[in-house]
Design an enzyme around this catalytic site. Structure first.
Site, PDB file in Angstrom:
ATOM      1  N   LYS A   1      24.659  40.030  75.127  1.00 29.72           N
ATOM      2  CA  LYS A   1      24.504  38.778  75.888  1.00 29.72           C
ATOM      3  C   LYS A   1      24.690  39.065  77.384  1.00 29.72           C
ATOM      4  O   LYS A   1      23.963  38.538  78.223  1.00 29.72           O
ATOM      5  CB  LYS A   1      25.537  37.738  75.438  1.00 29.72           C
TER       6      LYS A   1
ATOM      7  N   GLU B   1      31.041  32.884  71.938  1.00 33.17           N
ATOM      8  CA  GLU B   1      29.844  33.332  71.217  1.00 33.17           C
ATOM      9  C   GLU B   1      30.180  33.748  69.793  1.00 33.17           C
ATOM     10  O   GLU B   1      31.119  34.521  69.562  1.00 33.17           O
ATOM     11  CB  GLU B   1      29.232  34.521  71.975  1.00 33.17           C
ATOM     12  N   ASP B   2      29.399  33.254  68.858  1.00 35.46           N
ATOM     13  CA  ASP B   2      29.471  33.683  67.461  1.00 35.46           C
ATOM     14  C   ASP B   2      30.866  33.551  66.843  1.00 35.46           C
ATOM     15  O   ASP B   2      31.365  34.455  66.167  1.00 35.46           O
ATOM     16  CB  ASP B   2      28.898  35.108  67.316  1.00 35.46           C
TER      17      ASP B   2
ATOM     18  N   ASP C   1      26.373  28.978  71.042  1.00 33.31           N
ATOM     19  CA  ASP C   1      25.736  28.663  69.754  1.00 33.31           C
ATOM     20  C   ASP C   1      25.609  27.154  69.554  1.00 33.31           C
ATOM     21  O   ASP C   1      24.631  26.685  68.982  1.00 33.31           O
ATOM     22  CB  ASP C   1      26.542  29.278  68.598  1.00 33.31           C
TER      23      ASP C   1
ATOM     24  N   ASN D   1      15.027  31.017  71.334  1.00 33.43           N
ATOM     25  CA  ASN D   1      16.319  31.694  71.341  1.00 33.43           C
ATOM     26  C   ASN D   1      17.113  31.200  72.538  1.00 33.43           C
ATOM     27  O   ASN D   1      16.540  30.987  73.619  1.00 33.43           O
ATOM     28  CB  ASN D   1      16.101  33.217  71.428  1.00 33.43           C
TER      29      ASN D   1
HETATM   30  N1  LIG Z   1      17.750  30.942  67.732  1.00 33.31           N
HETATM   31  C1  LIG Z   1      18.906  30.782  68.329  1.00 33.31           C
HETATM   32  O1  LIG Z   1      19.002  30.742  69.551  1.00 33.31           O
HETATM   33  C2  LIG Z   1      20.154  30.624  67.504  1.00 33.31           C
HETATM   34  C3  LIG Z   1      21.301  30.109  68.107  1.00 33.31           C
HETATM   35  C4  LIG Z   1      22.465  29.945  67.351  1.00 33.31           C
HETATM   36  C5  LIG Z   1      22.466  30.304  66.012  1.00 33.31           C
HETATM   37  N2  LIG Z   1      21.335  30.835  65.479  1.00 33.31           N
HETATM   38  C6  LIG Z   1      21.315  31.260  64.076  1.00 33.31           C
HETATM   39  O2  LIG Z   1      21.553  30.148  63.249  1.00 33.31           O
HETATM   40  C7  LIG Z   1      22.177  30.561  62.054  1.00 33.31           C
HETATM   41  C8  LIG Z   1      23.339  29.625  61.760  1.00 33.31           C
HETATM   42  O3  LIG Z   1      24.305  29.684  62.762  1.00 33.31           O
HETATM   43  P1  LIG Z   1      25.569  28.709  62.728  1.00 33.31           P
HETATM   44  O4  LIG Z   1      26.471  29.114  63.805  1.00 33.31           O
HETATM   45  O5  LIG Z   1      25.167  27.285  62.678  1.00 33.31           O
HETATM   46  O6  LIG Z   1      26.195  29.117  61.312  1.00 33.31           O
HETATM   47  P2  LIG Z   1      27.182  28.296  60.417  1.00 33.31           P
HETATM   48  O7  LIG Z   1      27.747  29.238  59.421  1.00 33.31           O
HETATM   49  O8  LIG Z   1      28.112  27.505  61.273  1.00 33.31           O
HETATM   50  O9  LIG Z   1      26.248  27.235  59.646  1.00 33.31           O
HETATM   51  C9  LIG Z   1      25.331  27.552  58.666  1.00 33.31           C
HETATM   52  C10 LIG Z   1      24.912  26.257  57.987  1.00 33.31           C
HETATM   53  O10 LIG Z   1      23.835  26.535  57.112  1.00 33.31           O
HETATM   54  C11 LIG Z   1      24.086  25.917  55.858  1.00 33.31           C
HETATM   55  N3  LIG Z   1      23.381  26.612  54.788  1.00 33.31           N
HETATM   56  C12 LIG Z   1      23.711  27.787  54.191  1.00 33.31           C
HETATM   57  N4  LIG Z   1      22.820  28.071  53.218  1.00 33.31           N
HETATM   58  C13 LIG Z   1      21.914  27.073  53.207  1.00 33.31           C
HETATM   59  C14 LIG Z   1      20.771  26.794  52.427  1.00 33.31           C
HETATM   60  N5  LIG Z   1      20.382  27.626  51.464  1.00 33.31           N
HETATM   61  N6  LIG Z   1      20.076  25.669  52.695  1.00 33.31           N
HETATM   62  C15 LIG Z   1      20.471  24.834  53.672  1.00 33.31           C
HETATM   63  N7  LIG Z   1      21.539  25.035  54.446  1.00 33.31           N
HETATM   64  C16 LIG Z   1      22.259  26.150  54.227  1.00 33.31           C
HETATM   65  C17 LIG Z   1      25.595  25.952  55.710  1.00 33.31           C
HETATM   66  O11 LIG Z   1      26.053  24.995  54.758  1.00 33.31           O
HETATM   67  C18 LIG Z   1      26.001  25.603  57.137  1.00 33.31           C
HETATM   68  O12 LIG Z   1      25.966  24.208  57.316  1.00 33.31           O
HETATM   69  C19 LIG Z   1      22.543  32.026  62.263  1.00 33.31           C
HETATM   70  O13 LIG Z   1      21.605  32.823  61.606  1.00 33.31           O
HETATM   71  C20 LIG Z   1      22.415  32.242  63.744  1.00 33.31           C
HETATM   72  O14 LIG Z   1      22.016  33.551  64.061  1.00 33.31           O
HETATM   73  C21 LIG Z   1      20.182  30.996  66.185  1.00 33.31           C
HETATM   74  O1  LIG Z   2      22.231  35.910  69.571  1.00 33.36           O
HETATM   75  C1  LIG Z   2      21.146  35.332  69.444  1.00 33.36           C
HETATM   76  O2  LIG Z   2      20.071  35.936  69.425  1.00 33.36           O
HETATM   77  C2  LIG Z   2      21.061  33.838  69.350  1.00 33.36           C
HETATM   78  C3  LIG Z   2      22.286  33.151  68.873  1.00 33.36           C
HETATM   79  O3  LIG Z   2      23.321  33.190  69.798  1.00 33.36           O
HETATM   80  C4  LIG Z   2      22.739  33.561  67.514  1.00 33.36           C
HETATM   81  O4  LIG Z   2      23.942  33.573  67.287  1.00 33.36           O
HETATM   82  O5  LIG Z   2      21.886  33.817  66.661  1.00 33.36           O
HETATM   83 MG   LIG Z   3      25.219  33.420  69.058  1.00 34.17          MG
END
Ligand SMILES: NC(=O)c1ccc[n+]([C@@H]2O[C@H](COP(=O)([O-])OP(=O)(O)OC[C@H]3O[C@@H](n4cnc5c(N)ncnc54)[C@H](O)[C@@H]3O)[C@@H](O)[C@H]2O)c1
Ligand SMILES: O=C(O)C[C@H](O)C(=O)O
Ligand SMILES: [Mg+2]
Length: 611
Positions: A206, A277-278, A301, A495
């Site tokens: 990051k 983060e994360d 996030d 993203n």
């Molecule tokens: N593109 C981006 O910029 C970006 C940003 C943040 C997070 N993310 C991604 O999003 C994902 C989730 O992150 P988070 O912090 O919310 O995680 P988290 O663990 O807080 O939440 C995950 C959610 O998904 C649900 N879930 C799990 N399995 C499922 C299924 N089969 N069907 C429906 N829902 C389901 C869980 O119950 C929970 O509510 C990660 O893969 C992360 O990398 C992407």
């Molecule tokens: O790290 C990334 O690419 C996006 C986001 O912060 C994630 O947690 O997936």
């Molecule tokens: Mg992240």
């Protein structure tokens, strides 16, 4: 000074002449160092390898420590790119794509460890090629293989065993000034789960993006790992695991570690911004609530992701040929009710409420699912954070609590299907085919989970099953899809990298006390308005990563203006710093220029030694 009489060019010129600091946006200025001889060659912040001129070698005690030829920056640059391209060529038929990705990461990381100026120049110039290596998705692989890849430490590590010591430990960091910290506890690394101390790769990646996109000075950034243990049994039993082999601290014990760390940071660098983060969901929300009104921080996030998704959702309305005020009518299914999913729904619902002026009905077109299916008010142990978005059972086609994604998509016929579940493949063939019945002629599929394996579907699957007219975005990069007859299915990368660097930079150069919803909203709106109608009509919702510095300057300026408007901008003490009054008088254009001018750009500065 009257509004409008403030002249940026004059102001910048005056700052340039009076500043004695060692970093500059374009013109290399002398850099004062306190090292000599081989210590310089071992410090990647100032090392130039064979690029030291002969006079500099004499002045700094380097004569004889390097081969005699002086190699120019341009030659060093070409030599690195040649070795990178030959690695690429030699591995193009290799089937083990992870091994290739890690080999590319290694070659970049070695340069990072040796010569940061050259590293950041190649990164900035080749950001489209290198972002997927130093950032998502390869960074996930790096975290998974961290103990084997570990050669040199980067950033700081604070563990549960350091309780009571952090206030003094923070002074071990060699830089006098830190502007930006990215902090993780490793508990939810991308969609890969708890990777404990090996999650340090994420703050490093990051912050690399902060330097490349926002032009933060690499001497003023700090990646941090807070090691409070891990609940990943595989790691606990791995003899090479590099973190504490104990279960994660919980409750007050956990919070007391974060509190102590924050206090230590703010004692040494009171104006430092901390990006969380994360963190697993419960701590992501708890720490955001605990700190957001106490110092300048945000959770990427929850908040960065929300802004990027909102920009994508607004872009979708335009791509569908509808006016923006149609947004409140869009039916949006969000899959994943974690830190990211809830962050997205909250911000999007706030945007609807702002548009319609009716907060009570703003959530009616959002449908939220978690691992147990559709969330309704009948859900047992309903998470209070999800409660405002829980559906009334019976609404639209007899929706029931726990309805599967397939059922929900078939009943709701959404305009947008957005995944933040962390589960690869949940947008399966049946779900994607059901999107053909969407109430929009151009539905959008956002498979935002990372890394690539965890994306809810691939780009190819989306265009194949949901139809060629969809708008598609994914969190990790995919190639555009060849649809035949010369047509291309455009792949957007949704993203948070499009926003967090601008949020951080805007907060920094305005000297914002806090990061507010208004500042985040301004950032998202600026990203949304960045694309032209023509691009949007071609399904291009987000700009190319190639222009990330430009986007970041625009987003940063929007954040500065919002901070000024909310009377939270206290001014910036930097090379081209300004006070709150000067910030207040800047026009929009001047603000963009001001933000841009504060971006560090990698050049070799003449080094001057001071005892
Ligand atoms: N593109 C981006 O910029 C970006 C940003 C943040 C997070 N993310 C991604 O999003 C994902 C989730 O992150 P988070 O912090 O919310 O995680 P988290 O663990 O807080 O939440 C995950 C959610 O998904 C649900 N879930 C799990 N399995 C499922 C299924 N089969 N069907 C429906 N829902 C389901 C869980 O119950 C929970 O509510 C990660 O893969 C992360 O990398 C992407
Ligand atoms: O790290 C990334 O690419 C996006 C986001 O912060 C994630 O947690 O997936
Ligand atoms: Mg992240």
């Amino acid at each position: 000074m009257e509004h409008g009489t403030w002249n940026l060019a004059r102001f910048v010129a005056s700052r340039l002449s009076r500043s004695r600091r060692c970093f500059s946006s374009m013109i290399p200025r002398p850099c004062i160092i306190h090292k000599r001889g081989s210590d310089i060659l071992h410090d990647p912040w100032i090392n130039k390898d064979t690029g030291f001129s002969l006079t500099e070698r004499n002045r700094l005690g380097l004569r004889g420590l390097l081969p005699p030829r002086v190699i120019s920056f341009e030659q060093q640059y070409s030599r690195f790119m040649e070795s990178y391209r030959s690695l690429e060529k030699n591995t193009q038929n290799e089937t083990d794509t992870s091994a290739v990705a890690l080999a590319k990461w290694r070659i970049l990381n070695r340069l990072h460890d040796r010569n940061e100026t050259l590293y950041f120049r190649v990164l900035i110039d080749n950001i489209k090629d290198f972002a997927p290596i130093i950032y998502t998705p390869t960074v996930g692989l790096v975290c998974q293989n961290y103990s084997g890849l570990f050669r040199r430490p980067r950033g700081m590590y604070f563990s549960a065993k350091d309780k009571g010591e952090m206030m003094s430990m923070i002074y071990n960091w060699p830089s006098q000034r830190v502007d930006m910290i990215v902090l993780t506890d490793g508990s939810r690394i991308l969609g890969l789960g708890d990777l404990g101390v090996h999650g340090i790769g994420i703050p490093i990646g990051k912050l690399d993006m902060y330097v490349a996109a926002a032009g933060l000075n690499p001497q003023r950034i700090l990646p941090v790992m807070l090691d409070v243990g891990t609940n990943n049994l595989k790691l606990i039993h791995d003899p090479l695991y590099l973190g504490l082999r104990q279960p994660r601290l919980e409750g007050e014990e956990y919070l007391s570690i974060i509190d102590e760390f924050v206090e230590a940071v703010l004692t040494r660098w009171p104006k430092a911004i901390i990006q969380f983060e994360d963190f697993q969901m419960k701590w992501a929300f708890e720490t955001l609530k605990r700190y957001r009104r106490r110092f300048c921080m945000f959770n990427d996030d929850v908040q960065g992701t929300a802004g990027v998704a909102l920009a994508g959702l607004l872009g979708t309305v335009r791509a569908q040929g509808r006016p923006l005020d149609h947004f409140p009518n869009q039916k949006i299914v969000v899959v994943g009710a974690g830190s990211a999913g809830l962050g997205v729904v909250s911000m999007a619902v706030r945007a609807v409420a702002k548009m319609t002026g009716k907060a009570e009905t703003a959530a009616q077109n959002f449908f939220l699912l978690d691992k147990d299916g559709l969330i309704t008010k009948e859900r047992k142990n309903l998470d209070p954070a999800a409660e405002p978005f829980a559906k009334d059972p019976g609404q639209i086609g007899e929706l029931r609590d726990g309805d599967s994604l397939r059922e929900v998509v078939k009943k709701v016929k959404p305009d947008v299907l957005l995944g933040l579940s962390g589960v690869g493949g949940v947008f399966d063939e049946e779900v994607l085919k059901a999107m053909r019945e969407s109430s929009s002629s151009r539905p959008a599929i956002f498979a935002m989970s990372n890394p690539t394996m965890n994306a809810e579907c691939t780009a190819t699957e989306a265009f194949k099953f949901a139809g060629e007219n969809i708008v598609f975005a994914s969190g990790s990069p995919f190639e555009n899809v060849k649809l035949g007859n010369g047509k291309v299915g455009y792949v957007n990368q949704a993203n948070n990298m499009y926003l967090f660097p601008g949020i951080g930079l805007g907060a920094l150069v305005s000297g914002a006390r806090f990061v507010t919803d208004g500042m985040l909203q301004a950032a998202a709106e600026r990203l949304a308005s960045y694309m032209t109608d023509e691009e949007i009509q071609n399904g291009i919702l987000f700009p190319s990563v190639k222009s990330i510095r430009d986007i970041t300057a625009e987003v940063g300026a929007a954040v500065v203006r919002a901070a000024v408007e909310e009377e939270l901008a206290e001014g910036y003490e930097g090379y081209l710093g300004v006070g709150p009054k000067e910030l207040a008088h800047m026009s929009q254009e001047e603000t963009v220029e001001y933000v841009r001018r504060n971006m560090w750009y990698p050049n070799y500065s003449p080094l001057v030694q001071q005892k």
